[in-house]
Design a protein around this motif. Structure first.
Motif, PDB file in Angstrom:
ATOM      1  N   LEU A   4       4.847  23.471   0.454  1.00 11.82           N
ATOM      2  CA  LEU A   4       4.043  24.035   1.542  1.00 11.82           C
ATOM      3  C   LEU A   4       3.400  25.344   1.105  1.00 11.82           C
ATOM      4  CD1 LEU A   4       6.432  23.366   4.562  1.00 11.82           C
ATOM      5  CD2 LEU A   4       4.367  22.096   3.929  1.00 11.82           C
ATOM      6  N   ARG A   5       4.163  26.169   0.402  1.00 12.41           N
ATOM      7  CA  ARG A   5       3.646  27.446  -0.100  1.00 12.41           C
ATOM      8  C   ARG A   5       2.500  27.205  -1.073  1.00 12.41           C
ATOM      9  NH1 ARG A   5       3.890  32.803   1.335  1.00 12.41           N
ATOM     10  NH2 ARG A   5       3.616  34.089  -0.491  1.00 12.41           N
ATOM     11  N   LYS A   6       2.677  26.240  -1.958  1.00 10.53           N
ATOM     12  CA  LYS A   6       1.638  25.929  -2.937  1.00 10.53           C
ATOM     13  C   LYS A   6       0.363  25.440  -2.264  1.00 10.53           C
ATOM     14  CE  LYS A   6       4.824  24.775  -6.665  1.00 10.53           C
ATOM     15  NZ  LYS A   6       5.383  23.666  -7.474  1.00 10.53           N
ATOM     16  N   ARG A   7       0.487  24.857  -1.087  1.00  8.34           N
ATOM     17  CA  ARG A   7      -0.688  24.389  -0.339  1.00  8.34           C
ATOM     18  C   ARG A   7      -1.355  25.502   0.456  1.00  8.34           C
ATOM     19  NH1 ARG A   7       1.611  18.688   2.103  1.00  8.34           N
ATOM     20  NH2 ARG A   7       2.136  17.793   0.084  1.00  8.34           N
ATOM     21  N   GLY A   8      -0.780  26.702   0.395  1.00  2.00           N
ATOM     22  CA  GLY A   8      -1.385  27.848   1.059  1.00  2.00           C
ATOM     23  C   GLY A   8      -0.909  28.091   2.474  1.00  2.00           C
ATOM     24  N   LEU A   9       0.117  27.382   2.904  1.00  6.96           N
ATOM     25  CA  LEU A   9       0.640  27.587   4.251  1.00  6.96           C
ATOM     26  C   LEU A   9       1.564  28.798   4.298  1.00  6.96           C
ATOM     27  CD1 LEU A   9       1.438  23.885   5.096  1.00  6.96           C
ATOM     28  CD2 LEU A   9      -0.497  25.226   5.890  1.00  6.96           C
ATOM     29  N   ILE A  10       1.662  29.406   5.460  1.00  4.53           N
ATOM     30  CA  ILE A  10       2.576  30.524   5.639  1.00  4.53           C
ATOM     31  C   ILE A  10       3.994  29.979   5.598  1.00  4.53           C
ATOM     32  CG2 ILE A  10       3.332  32.365   7.182  1.00  4.53           C
ATOM     33  CD1 ILE A  10       0.520  32.301   8.419  1.00  4.53           C
ATOM     34  N   THR A  11       4.767  30.441   4.641  1.00  2.00           N
ATOM     35  CA  THR A  11       6.135  29.972   4.490  1.00  2.00           C
ATOM     36  C   THR A  11       7.061  31.128   4.162  1.00  2.00           C
ATOM     37  OG1 THR A  11       5.733  29.496   2.170  1.00  2.00           O
ATOM     38  CG2 THR A  11       5.503  27.662   3.700  1.00  2.00           C
ATOM     39  N   ALA A  12       8.306  30.954   4.492  1.00  4.27           N
ATOM     40  CA  ALA A  12       9.350  31.912   4.136  1.00  4.27           C
ATOM     41  C   ALA A  12      10.681  31.187   4.247  1.00  4.27           C
ATOM     42  CB  ALA A  12       9.332  33.117   5.063  1.00  4.27           C
ATOM     43  N   VAL A  13      11.682  31.732   3.601  1.00  5.24           N
ATOM     44  CA  VAL A  13      13.023  31.188   3.665  1.00  5.24           C
ATOM     45  C   VAL A  13      13.941  32.254   4.230  1.00  5.24           C
ATOM     46  CG1 VAL A  13      14.979  30.369   2.285  1.00  5.24           C
ATOM     47  CG2 VAL A  13      12.662  29.590   1.759  1.00  5.24           C
ATOM     48  N   VAL A  14      14.744  31.870   5.206  1.00  3.01           N
ATOM     49  CA  VAL A  14      15.749  32.772   5.750  1.00  3.01           C
ATOM     50  C   VAL A  14      16.953  32.714   4.815  1.00  3.01           C
ATOM     51  CG1 VAL A  14      17.254  33.256   7.702  1.00  3.01           C
ATOM     52  CG2 VAL A  14      14.924  32.426   8.102  1.00  3.01           C
ATOM     53  N   CYS A  15      17.413  33.870   4.418  1.00  4.05           N
ATOM     54  CA  CYS A  15      18.444  33.954   3.388  1.00  4.05           C
ATOM     55  C   CYS A  15      19.402  35.094   3.740  1.00  4.05           C
ATOM     56  CB  CYS A  15      17.748  34.229   2.064  1.00  4.05           C
ATOM     57  SG  CYS A  15      18.803  34.410   0.655  1.00  4.05           S
ATOM     58  N   SER A  16      20.700  34.821   3.690  1.00  2.00           N
ATOM     59  CA  SER A  16      21.645  35.911   3.930  1.00  2.00           C
ATOM     60  C   SER A  16      21.884  36.679   2.630  1.00  2.00           C
ATOM     61  CB  SER A  16      22.953  35.401   4.535  1.00  2.00           C
ATOM     62  OG  SER A  16      23.634  34.571   3.648  1.00  2.00           O
ATOM     63  N   ASP A  17      22.312  37.905   2.789  1.00  6.13           N
ATOM     64  CA  ASP A  17      22.413  38.860   1.680  1.00  6.13           C
ATOM     65  C   ASP A  17      23.014  38.304   0.381  1.00  6.13           C
ATOM     66  OD1 ASP A  17      21.815  40.210   4.020  1.00  6.13           O
ATOM     67  OD2 ASP A  17      23.223  41.839   3.695  1.00  6.13           O
ATOM     68  N   PRO A  18      24.172  37.631   0.432  1.00  5.09           N
ATOM     69  CA  PRO A  18      24.778  37.184  -0.827  1.00  5.09           C
ATOM     70  C   PRO A  18      23.961  36.132  -1.578  1.00  5.09           C
ATOM     71  CG  PRO A  18      26.372  37.055   0.963  1.00  5.09           C
ATOM     72  CD  PRO A  18      25.043  37.358   1.569  1.00  5.09           C
ATOM     73  N   PHE A  19      23.006  35.519  -0.912  1.00  7.91           N
ATOM     74  CA  PHE A  19      22.229  34.445  -1.524  1.00  7.91           C
ATOM     75  C   PHE A  19      20.838  34.890  -1.969  1.00  7.91           C
ATOM     76  CE2 PHE A  19      25.395  32.413   1.171  1.00  7.91           C
ATOM     77  CZ  PHE A  19      26.022  31.601   0.225  1.00  7.91           C
ATOM     78  N   LEU A  64       7.044  38.496  11.413  1.00  7.15           N
ATOM     79  CA  LEU A  64       5.797  38.857  12.090  1.00  7.15           C
ATOM     80  C   LEU A  64       4.813  39.515  11.133  1.00  7.15           C
ATOM     81  CD1 LEU A  64       7.207  40.157  15.496  1.00  7.15           C
ATOM     82  CD2 LEU A  64       6.112  37.955  15.017  1.00  7.15           C
ATOM     83  N   GLU A  65       5.300  40.337  10.236  1.00  5.85           N
ATOM     84  CA  GLU A  65       4.430  40.975   9.238  1.00  5.85           C
ATOM     85  C   GLU A  65       3.835  39.936   8.309  1.00  5.85           C
ATOM     86  OE1 GLU A  65       2.211  43.811   7.512  1.00  5.85           O
ATOM     87  OE2 GLU A  65       3.466  44.088   9.285  1.00  5.85           O
ATOM     88  N   LEU A  66       4.613  38.971   7.913  1.00  9.14           N
ATOM     89  CA  LEU A  66       4.135  37.896   7.055  1.00  9.14           C
ATOM     90  C   LEU A  66       3.003  37.114   7.730  1.00  9.14           C
ATOM     91  CD1 LEU A  66       4.497  36.124   4.489  1.00  9.14           C
ATOM     92  CD2 LEU A  66       6.174  34.815   5.801  1.00  9.14           C
ATOM     93  N   VAL A  67       3.202  36.765   8.979  1.00  2.08           N
ATOM     94  CA  VAL A  67       2.173  36.031   9.719  1.00  2.08           C
ATOM     95  C   VAL A  67       0.921  36.891   9.882  1.00  2.08           C
ATOM     96  CG1 VAL A  67       1.612  34.999  11.950  1.00  2.08           C
ATOM     97  CG2 VAL A  67       3.839  34.551  10.898  1.00  2.08           C
ATOM     98  N   LYS A  68       1.118  38.162  10.198  1.00  2.00           N
ATOM     99  CA  LYS A  68      -0.009  39.082  10.368  1.00  2.00           C
ATOM    100  C   LYS A  68      -0.836  39.192   9.077  1.00  2.00           C
ATOM    101  CE  LYS A  68      -0.926  43.903  11.432  1.00  2.00           C
ATOM    102  NZ  LYS A  68      -0.301  45.219  11.723  1.00  2.00           N
ATOM    103  N   GLU A  69      -0.165  39.318   7.935  1.00  2.00           N
ATOM    104  CA  GLU A  69      -0.856  39.419   6.647  1.00  2.00           C
ATOM    105  C   GLU A  69      -1.702  38.196   6.365  1.00  2.00           C
ATOM    106  OE1 GLU A  69       2.110  39.990   3.675  1.00  2.00           O
ATOM    107  OE2 GLU A  69       2.668  41.988   4.409  1.00  2.00           O
ATOM    108  N   HIS A  70      -1.208  37.024   6.710  1.00  2.00           N
ATOM    109  CA  HIS A  70      -1.915  35.790   6.411  1.00  2.00           C
ATOM    110  C   HIS A  70      -2.994  35.456   7.442  1.00  2.00           C
ATOM    111  CE1 HIS A  70       1.080  35.436   3.373  1.00  2.00           C
ATOM    112  NE2 HIS A  70       0.576  34.304   2.945  1.00  2.00           N
ATOM    113  N   ALA A  71      -2.931  36.099   8.590  1.00  4.81           N
ATOM    114  CA  ALA A  71      -3.915  35.832   9.635  1.00  4.81           C
ATOM    115  C   ALA A  71      -5.211  36.597   9.396  1.00  4.81           C
ATOM    116  CB  ALA A  71      -3.327  36.197  11.003  1.00  4.81           C
ATOM    117  N   GLN A  72      -5.164  37.570   8.526  1.00  6.50           N
ATOM    118  CA  GLN A  72      -6.353  38.413   8.283  1.00  6.50           C
ATOM    119  C   GLN A  72      -7.295  37.798   7.303  1.00  6.50           C
ATOM    120  OE1 GLN A  72      -4.719  42.191   7.172  1.00  6.50           O
ATOM    121  NE2 GLN A  72      -4.043  42.633   9.233  1.00  6.50           N
TER     122      GLN A  72
END
Length: 72
Positions: A4-19, A64-72
């Motif tokens: 999805l990221r390679k296709r240019g879509l807004i993506t992120a992974v939720v990750c806890s600290d140890p990972f 929200l910052e990630l979405v904002k950056e990609h919306a511009q």
């Protein structure tokens, strides 16, 4: 997620600290080293709903910052 990221879509992974390091390594392995990792406090499993909400509150500003950056 990598595809999805390679296709240019807004993506992120939720990750806890140890990972974090594992998440970064996996992102590089799958060819998306710039994949955003939204950090939350560990653990996520075995906690009550209030603790889940605390983790959501921790990750939400970065999302929200990630979405904002990609919306511009």
């Amino acid at each position: 997620m990598a595809e999805l990221r390679k296709r240019g879509l807004i993506t992120a992974v939720v990750c806890s600290d140890p990972f974090l390091k594992l998440g970064q390594a996996q992102a590089r392995t799958f060819g998306v080293p710039d994949l955003p990792l939204l950090l939350i406090p560990h653990p996520l499993g075995g906690i009550d709903l209030q603790q889940v909400k605390i983790r959501v509150d921790a990750a939400l500003p970065a999302l929200l910052e990630l979405v904002k950056e990609h919306a511009q």
